[in-house]
Design an enzyme around this catalytic site. Structure first.
Site, PDB file in Angstrom:
ATOM      1  N   ASN A  33       0.837  -1.209   0.000  1.00 12.32           N
ATOM      2  CA  ASN A  33       0.000   0.000   0.000  1.00 12.32           C
ATOM      3  C   ASN A  33       0.871   1.257   0.000  1.00 12.32           C
ATOM      4  OD1 ASN A  33       0.996   0.075   2.571  1.00 12.32           O
ATOM      5  ND2 ASN A  33      -0.974   0.251   3.600  1.00 12.32           N
ATOM      6  N   TYR A 147       2.580  -4.007  19.787  1.00 16.85           N
ATOM      7  CA  TYR A 147       3.216  -4.628  18.623  1.00 16.85           C
ATOM      8  C   TYR A 147       3.472  -6.120  18.866  1.00 16.85           C
ATOM      9  CZ  TYR A 147       6.882  -5.807  15.290  1.00 16.85           C
ATOM     10  OH  TYR A 147       7.613  -6.428  14.324  1.00 16.85           O
ATOM     11  N   VAL A 207      21.141   7.801  22.082  1.00 13.99           N
ATOM     12  CA  VAL A 207      21.030   6.442  22.605  1.00 13.99           C
ATOM     13  C   VAL A 207      19.995   6.459  23.719  1.00 13.99           C
ATOM     14  CG1 VAL A 207      22.236   4.576  23.796  1.00 13.99           C
ATOM     15  CG2 VAL A 207      23.431   5.929  22.072  1.00 13.99           C
TER      16      VAL A 207
HETATM   17  C1  UD1 Z   1      13.043  -4.321  16.522  1.00 15.58           C
HETATM   18  C2  UD1 Z   1      12.157  -4.139  15.314  1.00 15.58           C
HETATM   19  C3  UD1 Z   1      10.877  -4.870  15.490  1.00 15.58           C
HETATM   20  C4  UD1 Z   1      11.199  -6.325  15.805  1.00 15.58           C
HETATM   21  C5  UD1 Z   1      12.076  -6.403  17.041  1.00 15.58           C
HETATM   22  C6  UD1 Z   1      12.470  -7.838  17.302  1.00 15.58           C
HETATM   23  C7  UD1 Z   1      12.508  -2.101  14.003  1.00 15.58           C
HETATM   24  C8  UD1 Z   1      12.110  -0.672  13.807  1.00 15.58           C
HETATM   25  N1  UD1 Z   1      11.899  -2.723  15.063  1.00 15.58           N
HETATM   26  O1  UD1 Z   1      12.525  -3.651  17.675  1.00 15.58           O
HETATM   27  O2  UD1 Z   1      10.102  -4.802  14.315  1.00 15.58           O
HETATM   28  O3  UD1 Z   1      10.034  -7.025  16.019  1.00 15.58           O
HETATM   29  O4  UD1 Z   1      13.248  -5.672  16.811  1.00 15.58           O
HETATM   30  O5  UD1 Z   1      13.354  -7.946  18.376  1.00 15.58           O
HETATM   31  O6  UD1 Z   1      13.283  -2.664  13.282  1.00 15.58           O
HETATM   32  N2  UD1 Z   1      17.581   2.995  19.886  1.00 15.58           N
HETATM   33  C9  UD1 Z   1      18.443   4.018  20.223  1.00 15.58           C
HETATM   34  N3  UD1 Z   1      18.524   5.109  19.402  1.00 15.58           N
HETATM   35  C10 UD1 Z   1      17.766   5.227  18.263  1.00 15.58           C
HETATM   36  C11 UD1 Z   1      16.886   4.165  17.915  1.00 15.58           C
HETATM   37  C12 UD1 Z   1      16.813   3.070  18.758  1.00 15.58           C
HETATM   38  O7  UD1 Z   1      19.132   3.961  21.261  1.00 15.58           O
HETATM   39  O8  UD1 Z   1      17.883   6.255  17.569  1.00 15.58           O
HETATM   40  C13 UD1 Z   1      17.513   1.819  20.764  1.00 15.58           C
HETATM   41  C14 UD1 Z   1      16.111   1.419  21.198  1.00 15.58           C
HETATM   42  O9  UD1 Z   1      15.677   2.144  22.323  1.00 15.58           O
HETATM   43  C15 UD1 Z   1      16.307  -0.076  21.473  1.00 15.58           C
HETATM   44  C16 UD1 Z   1      17.395  -0.487  20.472  1.00 15.58           C
HETATM   45  O10 UD1 Z   1      18.019   0.711  20.050  1.00 15.58           O
HETATM   46  O11 UD1 Z   1      16.779  -0.276  22.790  1.00 15.58           O
HETATM   47  C17 UD1 Z   1      16.828  -1.185  19.262  1.00 15.58           C
HETATM   48  O12 UD1 Z   1      15.745  -0.408  18.796  1.00 15.58           O
HETATM   49  P1  UD1 Z   1      15.017  -0.699  17.402  1.00 15.58           P
HETATM   50  O13 UD1 Z   1      16.012  -0.807  16.327  1.00 15.58           O
HETATM   51  O14 UD1 Z   1      13.912   0.301  17.277  1.00 15.58           O
HETATM   52  O15 UD1 Z   1      14.473  -2.164  17.594  1.00 15.58           O
HETATM   53  P2  UD1 Z   1      13.549  -2.924  18.656  1.00 15.58           P
HETATM   54  O16 UD1 Z   1      12.736  -1.983  19.482  1.00 15.58           O
HETATM   55  O17 UD1 Z   1      14.434  -3.896  19.362  1.00 15.58           O
END
Ligand code: UD1
Length: 310
Positions: A33, A147, A207
């Site tokens: 979509n 989610y 972070v």
């Molecule tokens: C991710 C997936 C989700 C999946 C899950 C499985 C994405 C967007 N989400 O979630 O679909 O089901 O893994 O384990 O791919 N963080 C930072 N700085 C940032 C962004 C994130 O510190 O700018 C941190 C977050 O707080 C988290 C970690 O990095 O602690 C990973 O975050 P993210 O990549 O969003 O993934 P998940 O929440 O683990």
């Protein structure tokens, strides 16, 4: 040659899976979509005569079933989703429609069109917080976000449909997928895609928490290969498998790789941990090896080098 109907084909995992299916000689019909997918991700696929694309909203009742009835594919690879934990917390209604109602439409499409196999993009988020890692598929599921809850409900819905109506469902519990084409556009995007863009632009990353949280980061190339196996390998039975490496890497270790490659970028800033975040997440990869013949091959270091471009 099999014919695979891929939902979310223009997305990050969808486009890589489409490319690998086509390279393996299969036919792919993609639907999207374009809420978060991009036509540009399908540039390579569009050059193939074995590829077709339909713009379709999965939440429109009966729309996918109609298309599946016309096409009679060998499998549906259901990747279309709202992919972000924090987005699901801000918009639970949207999470419900995109992650659960849409999955019901896929289950119904399989039933009504007699599709023999459905492969579902589930998530490690179904487990929630657990002290004992790595997690096997029989660990208790205690999602801590809408989610994770919707992904777990999607698994149950599909497995029930499959048992009742005689098709096969493979639930792929992806861990943290990263690689080229992951869209860094919003604060909901995957951490590595955001880090890659910030370092490229010379900006400090944020972070959330202390950065010691670990994730089982898996390359999208490996995930796409696991999807090819789950959709096309003969003789599979219904089941659930983690799609992971079995190894955890902390955010600080990931940032160290970016910092070494970009020494002039300012140090990361810290902000409070995100609500709903799990601290540690590592999967046991054994079921995928046994049931699909899948073993991850790309290390985090290799995958990061590909992103950084060296
Ligand atoms: C991710 C997936 C989700 C999946 C899950 C499985 C994405 C967007 N989400 O979630 O679909 O089901 O893994 O384990 O791919 N963080 C930072 N700085 C940032 C962004 C994130 O510190 O700018 C941190 C977050 O707080 C988290 C970690 O990095 O602690 C990973 O975050 P993210 O990549 O969003 O993934 P998940 O929440 O683990």
């Amino acid at each position: 040659m099999a014919h695979i109907l891929v939902t979310g084909a223009a997305g990050f995992i969808g486009s890589h899976s489409t490319d690998q299916l086509l390279r393996a000689g299969h036919r792919v019909t993609g639907v999207d979509n374009f809420r978060t997918g991009h036509a540009a991700n399908l540039t390579a696929a569009r050059t193939s005569a074995a590829f077709a694309l339909h713009e379709l909203d999965l939440t429109t009742p009966g729309a996918l079933a109609k298309l599946a009835t016309q096409l009679r594919p060998d499998a549906i690879l259901h990747l279309a989703a709202l992919v972000s934990v924090p987005e699901s917390m801000r918009q639970p209604d949207l999470n419900f429609s995109l992650n659960l109602q849409a999955t019901h439409e896929v289950a119904e499409a399989a039933r009504l069109a007699g599709v023999p196999r459905v492969v579902f993009a589930s998530s490690a988020a179904v487990y929630g917080n657990h002290p004992h890692l790595p997690l096997r598929e029989d660990a208790p599921t205690r999602p801590v976000s809408p989610y994770g809850a919707a992904k777990l409900a999607g698994e149950v819905l599909l497995l029930g449909h499959a048992a009742a109506f005689g098709f096969t469902v493979r639930c792929q519990r992806y861990y943290n997928v990263f690689g080229p084409r992951q869209d860094p556009a919003s604060s909901y995007s995957g951490a590595i895609s955001i880090f890659a863009r910030s370092y490229r632009e010379g900006k400090a990353v944020t972070v959330f928490g202390d950065g010691r949280q670990t994730r089982d980061f898996i390359s999208v190339h490996d995930v796409a290969r696991a999807n090819v196996l789950a959709t096309t390998r003969p003789g599979l039975t219904s089941g659930i498998a983690n799609i992971c490496t079995g190894r955890g890497t902390s955010l600080l270790d990931v940032l160290d790789v970016f910092a070494r490659a970009n020494p002039n970028v300012p140090h990361p800033q810290h902000a409070p941990a995100r609500p709903g975040d799990v601290q540690h997440s590592i999967g046991a990869p054994d079921a995928a090896e046994k049931e699909l013949g899948f073993v991850a091959e790309v290390s985090v270091a290799q995958g990061l080098r590909e992103l950084i471009g060296r």
